[in-house]
Design an enzyme around this catalytic site. Structure first.
Site, mmCIF file in Angstrom:
data_model
loop_
_atom_site.group_PDB
_atom_site.id
_atom_site.type_symbol
_atom_site.label_atom_id
_atom_site.label_comp_id
_atom_site.label_asym_id
_atom_site.label_seq_id
_atom_site.Cartn_x
_atom_site.Cartn_y
_atom_site.Cartn_z
ATOM 1 N N HIS A 181 -68.890 -49.897 -27.268
ATOM 2 C CA HIS A 181 -68.675 -48.795 -28.217
ATOM 3 C C HIS A 181 -69.851 -48.793 -29.186
ATOM 4 O O HIS A 181 -70.332 -49.859 -29.572
ATOM 5 C CB HIS A 181 -67.399 -49.021 -29.055
ATOM 6 C CG HIS A 181 -66.128 -48.542 -28.431
ATOM 7 N ND1 HIS A 181 -64.926 -49.187 -28.611
ATOM 8 C CD2 HIS A 181 -65.855 -47.452 -27.663
ATOM 9 C CE1 HIS A 181 -63.970 -48.535 -27.969
ATOM 10 N NE2 HIS A 181 -64.516 -47.486 -27.377
ATOM 11 N N CYS A 212 -63.605 -51.361 -36.189
ATOM 12 C CA CYS A 212 -62.667 -50.865 -35.170
ATOM 13 C C CYS A 212 -61.254 -50.723 -35.718
ATOM 14 O O CYS A 212 -60.478 -49.906 -35.248
ATOM 15 C CB CYS A 212 -62.579 -51.826 -33.991
ATOM 16 S SG CYS A 212 -64.126 -52.165 -33.200
HETATM 17 N N1 ARG Z 1 -59.640 -53.561 -26.795
HETATM 18 C C1 ARG Z 1 -60.124 -52.356 -27.378
HETATM 19 C C2 ARG Z 1 -60.877 -51.556 -26.309
HETATM 20 O O1 ARG Z 1 -61.511 -52.145 -25.484
HETATM 21 C C3 ARG Z 1 -61.044 -52.641 -28.519
HETATM 22 C C4 ARG Z 1 -61.506 -51.406 -29.206
HETATM 23 C C5 ARG Z 1 -62.507 -51.679 -30.289
HETATM 24 N N2 ARG Z 1 -62.765 -50.537 -31.018
HETATM 25 C C6 ARG Z 1 -63.944 -50.113 -31.404
HETATM 26 N N3 ARG Z 1 -64.058 -49.061 -32.121
HETATM 27 N N4 ARG Z 1 -65.055 -50.710 -31.015
HETATM 28 O O2 ARG Z 1 -60.780 -50.371 -26.284
#
Ligand code: ARG
Length: 703
Positions: A168, A264
């Protein structure tokens, strides 16, 4: 609370690592401690509450990642673009987030189904509100970016993520107050890094190293001058302090096990709109059509891979699968790229695979005039080895003198418009040069596939041949040589001095003598060593019969050069009876033209050696015209030079003991080139033996 800034969080009641959808979750299923997670989440919540208002969305059983509210959507003003999760593991969160936004008065936009976009996890506003940074490559699709620009009326800058640990954008990129940027450059491709560097001044860029990046230092919440994060190294703390930021560390190790941290776990839901700024997207799309043996020739895979490898993205709009082995397939592929520059790179490679515009989208080529002799317009299209056509005034015109690494020049002649490949230095004022990538197509003959299987050179598809295959290659090359000779065709040889050192001289001489070779290309050395062998029996001072160095032998080649210089040319030395055998002798005797191209290391040189390389290149090109097959014998430079001048469709056989050379030469992506890793002397000896077999009368065997 010190401001009207609002954040959305989701209590971790149902948080756990239940599945693996990013590398951090691997090996961590059910390994996070509920108590510790709750405690860490509350600590973050309390810190944030001191600086902003925090709203809560009710957690939902069965959706453990809902704590990561950054992925709820992307807010700007009173508008939100709802996330479309890539993984089904999170798709069930969408309605809950949607409900929250609707209840709180946001105007909700939803992307088309199957167009993933993971909200503020992959889209970060410049903190001055000037533009939106949008990530793609793992969770969000590039094609979602134009929607963001349209709905939020803001400029979108697309950044491509390339390290799956930073899947991300908010895991490796954090815009800060005052135009500062905290980021981990290695998570982005080079094009994206350049874009970042163009938009953010050097003194505003705070690049972190891997050690901080894996602690999710970029996954930070920034409120004015406060930066809240899991953990930072001392140097990073100092760097940020120097430019006026205060770091608040709060451990979030339990959430790191799911691949998330401070940023996040939060979503900023107040983002002021700057009314004076408007939409702008550099993402471009184009629909191309491909036809042929898309599946069994691997064309479609190569096309889709190259789009992604170059930073673009695709949608296959239509795929008509040919049913029979012989039928062709057709596909329409929508290609998207983050900028015109990237699009050009992708399209030019797709053109090589035979991709064309949809009939209704066909356009004429773009042309720009040559204004300085020997200099092309900046954005000129670089030619390839494939037969090419360009569209001028609605007509497709075949490009002449096809070769790679040239420009396509259009000139008006009494016979009409002529398009031809030209090397840069030959461009003339008054010519028009093809720029950009529109109105260009290459011709890929699909019929040749069936023929190819039945005919010789079927080994071609296998690329570099190992020792085991040498004999097979020799058999096929012999067949081909016979066929071309009998049909009055043309075979050109490029040869290095190794041909002579390895004892191949006599065999090459025979090939020339027997009419298999129509031109010879090489350097000073092949001729010098060949003549040395013929006059003195040595090659670079080594006795070719006994394989030992002869006393004083290291001077032999200089004496030979001197002798030829006395006679004025190789031909004159042959005439005078000084040279009585060998490769050059046979060339002279059989009127086989040759060109010796000089180099900086040449001794002498021989009078025949052309030391003006521009002239030598022109002569090579001349001698190569109409060649059906080229034998490249252990001469890397001359062979590469020749490869560049030769269009697809000419069979090339490259023989070298060094696999790297062979790979380099046979890796033209065209089926007609093959590499053989072997000793060139041995190869030539096998080849003449095989030709003898083919030529010896059938009756001889019977009788
Ligand atoms: N386990 C979640 C996923 O893989 C973590 C999300 C983390 N969020 C972020 N904005 N980076 O989607």
């Amino acid at each position: 609370m010190t401001s009207q800034i609002r954040y959305l969080m989701c209590p971790p009641d149902h948080y756990d690592v239940d599945y693996v959808i990013n590398p951090w979750m691997e090996g961590n299923i059910h390994k996070s401690s509920r108590d510790r997670a709750v405690q860490q989440w509350h600590q973050l919540y309390h810190i944030l509450k001191e600086h902003a208002i925090v709203d809560l969305v009710p957690p939902q059983k069965g959706w453990p990642d809902m704590v990561f509210t950054a992925n709820a959507g992307l807010v700007l003003g009173d508008t939100v673009v709802l996330s479309r999760f890539l993984h089904k593991e999170r798709q069930g969160e969408e309605p809950y987030f949607k409900q929250w936004f609707e209840e709180n008065g946001y105007k909700v936009y939803e992307l088309p189904k199957d167009l993933p976009f993971e909200g503020a996890g992959d889209a970060l506003l410049d903190r001055e509100g000037r533009w939106l940074w949008a990530g793609y490559g793992f969770r969000s699709e590039l094609d979602s970016h134009p929607y963001l620009a349209k709905w939020l009326d803001i400029e979108v800058l697309s950044l491509r993520l390339i390290d799956d640990r930073f899947y991300h954008l908010d895991t490796c990129f954090c815009p800060l107050t005052d135009g500062y940027l905290l980021y981990y450059p290695a998570a982005f491709d080079s094009y994206s890094n350049r874009l970042i560097e163009m938009r953010v001044a050097p003194e505003k860029r705070i690049a972190i190293d891997e050690a901080d990046a894996v602690n999710f230092a970029c996954n930070a919440v920034n409120v004015d001058r406060i930066v809240i994060m899991n953990k930072a190294s001392n140097p990073l703390k100092e760097r940020l302090a120097d430019v006026g930021f205060e770091i608040i560390e709060t451990p979030l190790t339990e959430f790191l096990k799911a691949g998330g941290a401070a940023k996040c776990l939060t979503l900023r839901v107040t983002e002021p709109v700057r009314e004076e700024l408007h939409a702008n997207v550099s993402v471009e799309s184009r629909i191309l059509r491909m036809e042929g043996h898309l599946l069994d020739a691997g064309l479609i895979n190569r096309a889709l891979d190259l789009i992604v490898d170059n930073g673009g993205s695709f949608q296959v709009l239509n795929f008509n699968l040919g049913e029979q082995r012989q039928s062709t397939s057709a596909a329409e592929v929508k290609v998207s790229a983050p900028s015109h520059e990237v699009m050009e790179e992708i399209i030019s490679q797709l053109i090589d695979l035979g991709a064309v515009d949809l009939p209704q989208d066909e356009q004429d080529v773009k042309l720009e005039p040559v204004t300085i002799p020997g200099v092309a317009p900046d954005d000129f299209y670089v030619s390839t080895i494939y037969p090419t056509e360009v569209r001028i005034n609605g007509e497709w015109v075949i490009v002449q003198n096809q070769r790679m690494d040239g420009a396509i020049a259009i000139s008006q002649t009494p016979q009409g418009l002529v398009a031809q490949c030209k090397i840069l230095r030959d461009l003339e004022v008054g010519e028009q040069v093809v720029v950009d990538v529109q109105g260009i197509r290459t011709i890929r003959k699909t019929e040749s596939r069936e023929k190819r299987n039945a005919e010789e050179f079927s080994f071609m598809s296998s690329g570099v041949s190992s020792e085991r295959r040498v004999e097979l290659v020799v058999e096929q090359v012999a067949w081909e040589l016979r066929k071309i000779r009998d049909a009055g065709g043309k075979v050109v040889v490029t040869a290095g001095p190794v041909v002579i050192h390895t004892g191949g001289g006599e065999h090459l001489s025979r090939l020339i003598h027997e009419g298999y070779i129509q031109a010879l290309l090489g350097g000073n050395a092949i001729a010098v060593h060949d003549i040395e062998q013929s006059i003195m029996g040595t090659s670079l001072g080594v006795d070719m019969k006994r394989g030992v160095a002869v006393r004083g032998g290291h001077r032999h080649h200089l004496k030979v050069i001197n002798t030829i210089r006395r006679y004025g040319s190789i031909a004159k030395a042959v005439e005078a009876g000084i040279i009585k055998s060998g490769v050059m002798y046979e060339c002279v005797k059989n009127n086989v033209p040759f060109c010796l191209a000089g180099s900086i290391r040449d001794d002498g040189p021989l009078p025949d050696t052309e030391m003006d390389l521009i002239k030598a290149q022109a002569k090579y090109a001349e001698l190569l015209k109409g060649a059906e097959m080229i034998l490249m014998l252990s001469s890397m430079l001359h062979s590469i030079g020749v490869g560049n001048m030769t269009p697809a469709g000419v069979k090339m056989v490259c023989v070298d003991i060094n696999p790297a050379v062979v790979t380099k030469l046979s890796d033209r992506g065209s089926v007609e080139s093959v590499g053989v890793v072997t000793d060139v002397g041995l190869f030539l000896s096998l080849l003449t033996k095989q030709l003898d077999k083919l030529t010896s009368p059938y009756t001889a065997k019977m009788g």
